[in-house]
Design a protein around this motif. Structure first.
Motif, PDB file in Angstrom:
ATOM      1  N   ARG A   1      19.692   9.524   0.161  1.00 37.87           N
ATOM      2  CA  ARG A   1      19.293   9.644  -1.112  1.00 37.87           C
ATOM      3  C   ARG A   1      17.687  10.022  -1.204  1.00 37.87           C
ATOM      4  N   LEU A   2      17.003   9.258  -0.332  1.00 33.98           N
ATOM      5  CA  LEU A   2      15.562   9.535   0.061  1.00 33.98           C
ATOM      6  C   LEU A   2      15.440  10.961   0.589  1.00 33.98           C
ATOM      7  N   TYR A   3      16.399  11.309   1.437  1.00 29.26           N
ATOM      8  CA  TYR A   3      16.464  12.741   2.121  1.00 29.26           C
ATOM      9  C   TYR A   3      16.709  13.866   0.997  1.00 29.26           C
ATOM     10  N   LEU A   4      17.602  13.536   0.056  1.00 28.66           N
ATOM     11  CA  LEU A   4      17.864  14.487  -0.846  1.00 28.66           C
ATOM     12  C   LEU A   4      16.714  14.471  -1.887  1.00 28.66           C
ATOM     13  N   GLN A   5      15.961  13.632  -2.323  1.00 29.40           N
ATOM     14  CA  GLN A   5      14.941  13.633  -3.175  1.00 29.40           C
ATOM     15  C   GLN A   5      13.596  14.257  -2.369  1.00 29.40           C
ATOM     16  N   HIS A   6      13.467  14.289  -1.033  1.00 26.84           N
ATOM     17  CA  HIS A   6      12.397  14.797  -0.265  1.00 26.84           C
ATOM     18  C   HIS A   6      12.557  15.963   0.462  1.00 26.84           C
ATOM     19  N   ARG A   7      13.976  16.508   0.452  1.00 29.33           N
ATOM     20  CA  ARG A   7      14.341  17.416   1.314  1.00 29.33           C
ATOM     21  C   ARG A   7      13.456  18.652   1.647  1.00 29.33           C
ATOM     22  N   ARG A   8      12.694  18.910   0.358  1.00 25.55           N
ATOM     23  CA  ARG A   8      12.067  20.241   0.319  1.00 25.55           C
ATOM     24  C   ARG A   8      10.682  19.929   1.004  1.00 25.55           C
ATOM     25  N   ASP A   9      10.387  18.632   1.254  1.00 24.05           N
ATOM     26  CA  ASP A   9       9.017  18.199   1.870  1.00 24.05           C
ATOM     27  C   ASP A   9       9.210  18.414   3.532  1.00 24.05           C
ATOM     28  N   LEU A  10      10.377  18.345   3.778  1.00 23.32           N
ATOM     29  CA  LEU A  10      10.598  18.566   5.258  1.00 23.32           C
ATOM     30  C   LEU A  10      10.742  19.794   5.922  1.00 23.32           C
ATOM     31  N   THR A  11      10.289  20.069   7.260  1.00 25.56           N
ATOM     32  CA  THR A  11      10.292  21.414   7.830  1.00 25.56           C
ATOM     33  C   THR A  11      11.950  21.617   8.304  1.00 25.56           C
ATOM     34  N   ASP A  12      11.941  22.741   8.449  1.00 28.00           N
ATOM     35  CA  ASP A  12      13.422  23.206   8.959  1.00 28.00           C
ATOM     36  C   ASP A  12      13.552  22.554  10.210  1.00 28.00           C
ATOM     37  N   GLU A  13      12.727  22.345  11.158  1.00 32.15           N
ATOM     38  CA  GLU A  13      13.058  21.684  12.290  1.00 32.15           C
ATOM     39  C   GLU A  13      13.541  20.157  12.194  1.00 32.15           C
ATOM     40  N   GLU A  14      12.922  19.385  11.097  1.00 28.17           N
ATOM     41  CA  GLU A  14      12.957  17.994  10.611  1.00 28.17           C
ATOM     42  C   GLU A  14      14.450  18.082  10.188  1.00 28.17           C
ATOM     43  N   GLN A  15      14.558  18.996   9.232  1.00 27.79           N
ATOM     44  CA  GLN A  15      16.198  18.790   8.686  1.00 27.79           C
ATOM     45  C   GLN A  15      17.042  19.126   9.767  1.00 27.79           C
ATOM     46  N   ALA A  16      16.816  20.239  10.445  1.00 30.39           N
ATOM     47  CA  ALA A  16      17.858  20.293  11.928  1.00 30.39           C
ATOM     48  C   ALA A  16      18.131  19.206  12.673  1.00 30.39           C
TER      49      ALA A  16
ATOM     50  N   ASN B   1       0.780  -1.090  -0.131  1.00 26.72           N
ATOM     51  CA  ASN B   1      -0.147  -0.023   0.139  1.00 26.72           C
ATOM     52  C   ASN B   1       0.896   1.244  -0.160  1.00 26.72           C
ATOM     53  N   SER B   2       0.956   2.002  -0.956  1.00 28.88           N
ATOM     54  CA  SER B   2       1.603   3.180  -1.125  1.00 28.88           C
ATOM     55  C   SER B   2       1.575   4.221  -0.021  1.00 28.88           C
ATOM     56  N   SER B   3       0.328   4.118   0.929  1.00 35.48           N
ATOM     57  CA  SER B   3       0.111   5.195   1.984  1.00 35.48           C
ATOM     58  C   SER B   3       0.447   4.468   3.327  1.00 35.48           C
ATOM     59  N   SER B   4       1.127   3.318   3.285  1.00 32.22           N
ATOM     60  CA  SER B   4       1.552   2.369   4.445  1.00 32.22           C
ATOM     61  C   SER B   4       2.679   3.304   5.193  1.00 32.22           C
ATOM     62  N   ALA B   5       3.121   2.794   6.482  1.00 32.17           N
ATOM     63  CA  ALA B   5       4.152   3.289   7.095  1.00 32.17           C
ATOM     64  C   ALA B   5       5.250   3.282   6.669  1.00 32.17           C
ATOM     65  N   THR B   6       5.542   1.790   5.984  1.00 29.67           N
ATOM     66  CA  THR B   6       6.766   1.617   5.378  1.00 29.67           C
ATOM     67  C   THR B   6       6.840   1.891   3.877  1.00 29.67           C
ATOM     68  N   ASN B   7       6.000   2.196   3.414  1.00 28.31           N
ATOM     69  CA  ASN B   7       6.001   2.429   2.030  1.00 28.31           C
ATOM     70  C   ASN B   7       5.802   4.004   1.601  1.00 28.31           C
ATOM     71  N   SER B   8       5.021   4.737   2.049  1.00 28.52           N
ATOM     72  CA  SER B   8       5.075   6.195   1.845  1.00 28.52           C
ATOM     73  C   SER B   8       6.360   6.881   2.514  1.00 28.52           C
ATOM     74  N   PHE B   9       6.557   8.262   2.126  1.00 28.07           N
ATOM     75  CA  PHE B   9       7.436   9.235   2.506  1.00 28.07           C
ATOM     76  C   PHE B   9       7.177   9.795   3.828  1.00 28.07           C
ATOM     77  N   HIS B  10       7.564   9.610   4.741  1.00 26.26           N
ATOM     78  CA  HIS B  10       7.352  10.438   5.985  1.00 26.26           C
ATOM     79  C   HIS B  10       8.598  10.427   6.890  1.00 26.26           C
ATOM     80  N   PHE B  11       8.658  11.249   7.836  1.00 24.46           N
ATOM     81  CA  PHE B  11       9.851  11.572   8.667  1.00 24.46           C
ATOM     82  C   PHE B  11      10.233  10.469   9.447  1.00 24.46           C
ATOM     83  N   ARG B  12       9.192   9.546   9.729  1.00 30.61           N
ATOM     84  CA  ARG B  12       9.840   7.978  10.330  1.00 30.61           C
ATOM     85  C   ARG B  12      10.356   7.182   9.596  1.00 30.61           C
ATOM     86  N   ARG B  13      10.487   7.255   8.082  1.00 31.35           N
ATOM     87  CA  ARG B  13      11.370   6.464   7.366  1.00 31.35           C
ATOM     88  C   ARG B  13      12.676   6.745   7.791  1.00 31.35           C
TER      89      ARG B  13
END
Length: 312
Positions: free
Chosen positions: A247-262, A195-207
């Motif tokens: 590489r996942l981080y580089l791909q989605h870094r614009r989707d992260l908040t400043d706090e998450e990036q820090a 499932n593309s929206s599951s916790a282990t397949n979708s992009f989210h900070f906990r990945r």
């Protein structure tokens, strides 16, 4: 979730105990579970004190489980009707078997397509392998997956690691295989929902927790004294996983908040410095190159360059 419950409560092996753990859900899951439990006494419902993640929920169920065999099924997944009977029959015929591997069918929810996960030929041919051989296949790029029925004693001695909320099963899977006398295959099927929206397949900070989970796995394996060769094999896989996470981080870094990036920068730096040249593949052992790779700015530059070259 209902499909999962239906598949468990309609097993041809009727004498089973089903323990469902609600990790403080905010929808109607808990009410539905209690409704189903009222209709079938084999279903027991537990609830965590607070939302704590996969490992805590699973360990809570293990503490309450009374059966001699344990099978863990995620809420999105389901079993073939005869799955547990097939596994139980193998345990009855082979008293030295501690883990019975299930056939894994990957179900792609978006298209309905199903693809069977390939299993090592040795398991098909001989029908049995030692725990140490299963362990080697497990750490060698998951050539042997971690969906099985195991003796409850293995789960009790090696429960799920609570270092991270996700990916807790990687450590327990390795340790269960390592400490098994025999590992066999059965014809029972585990349907894993992609499932593309599951916790282990979708992009989210906990990945990004995956890198800490693998470090925790390394520390657990060091306690087992598995030897330099096997540790080097595991470290090679951990390195490639770390590259993938970065590489996942580089791909989605614009989707992260400043706090998450820090928060991520010191985490990346810490994990990067847990690798040693002797534990990596030969091309990373040349010390000047290794020094560059363990400098986070230089590592970041190398990965950005890699992604740019791959995109051309």
């Amino acid at each position: 979730m209902e499909k999962c419950l239906d598949s468990l409560l309609c097993q041809t092996l009727h004498d089973i105990e089903v323990i469902a753990v609600d990790d403080c859900s905010t929808d109607g899951t808990l009410a539905l579970l209690h409704q189903r439990a009222a209709a079938d006494s084999r279903l027991r419902v537990l609830q965590t004190a607070q939302n704590s993640g996969q490992a805590v929920a699973r360990n809570l169920a293990l503490q309450q489980a009374a059966g001699e065999l344990v099978c863990v099924v995620d809420a999105d997944d389901w079993l073939s009707p005869d799955c547990l009977q097939q596994a139980s029959d193998v345990f009855c015929r082979h008293p030295l078997t501690d883990c019975v591997v299930l056939r894994l069918m990957q179900h792609y929810e978006a298209t309905g397509r199903e693809v069977e996960y390939p299993l090592p030929p040795s398991l098909h041919t001989d029908g049995v392998m030692s725990g140490s051989d299963a362990f080697k296949l497990c750490i060698d790029g998951w050539k042997l997956h971690g969906l099985y029925v195991a003796r409850a004693g293995l789960y009790k001695e090696y429960p799920f690691d609570t270092t991270t909320r996700l990916y807790s099963d990687d450590i327990s899977t390795c340790l269960h295989y390592l400490h098994s006398r025999e590992v066999r295959l059965c014809d029972g099927v585990y349907f894993y929902c992609k499932n593309s929206s599951s916790a282990t397949n979708s992009f989210h900070f906990r990945r990004f927790d995956f890198m800490e989970a693998m470090l925790s796995q390394k520390l657990a394996l060091k306690k087992e004294n598995i030897g330099k060769q096997l540790m080097a094999m595991f470290e090679g896989q951990r390195w490639y996983c770390f590259l993938g996470i970065y590489r996942l981080y580089l791909q989605h870094r614009r989707d992260l908040t400043d706090e998450e990036q820090a928060q991520l920068r010191p985490r990346f730096n810490t994990i990067l410095h847990t690798f040693r040249p002797s534990q990596l593949r030969w091309r990373y052992r040349w010390k000047p190159f290794y020094w560059l790779m363990t400098s986070l700015p230089m590592f970041d530059l190398s990965q950005r360059l890699y992604i740019r070259l791959r995109s051309r």
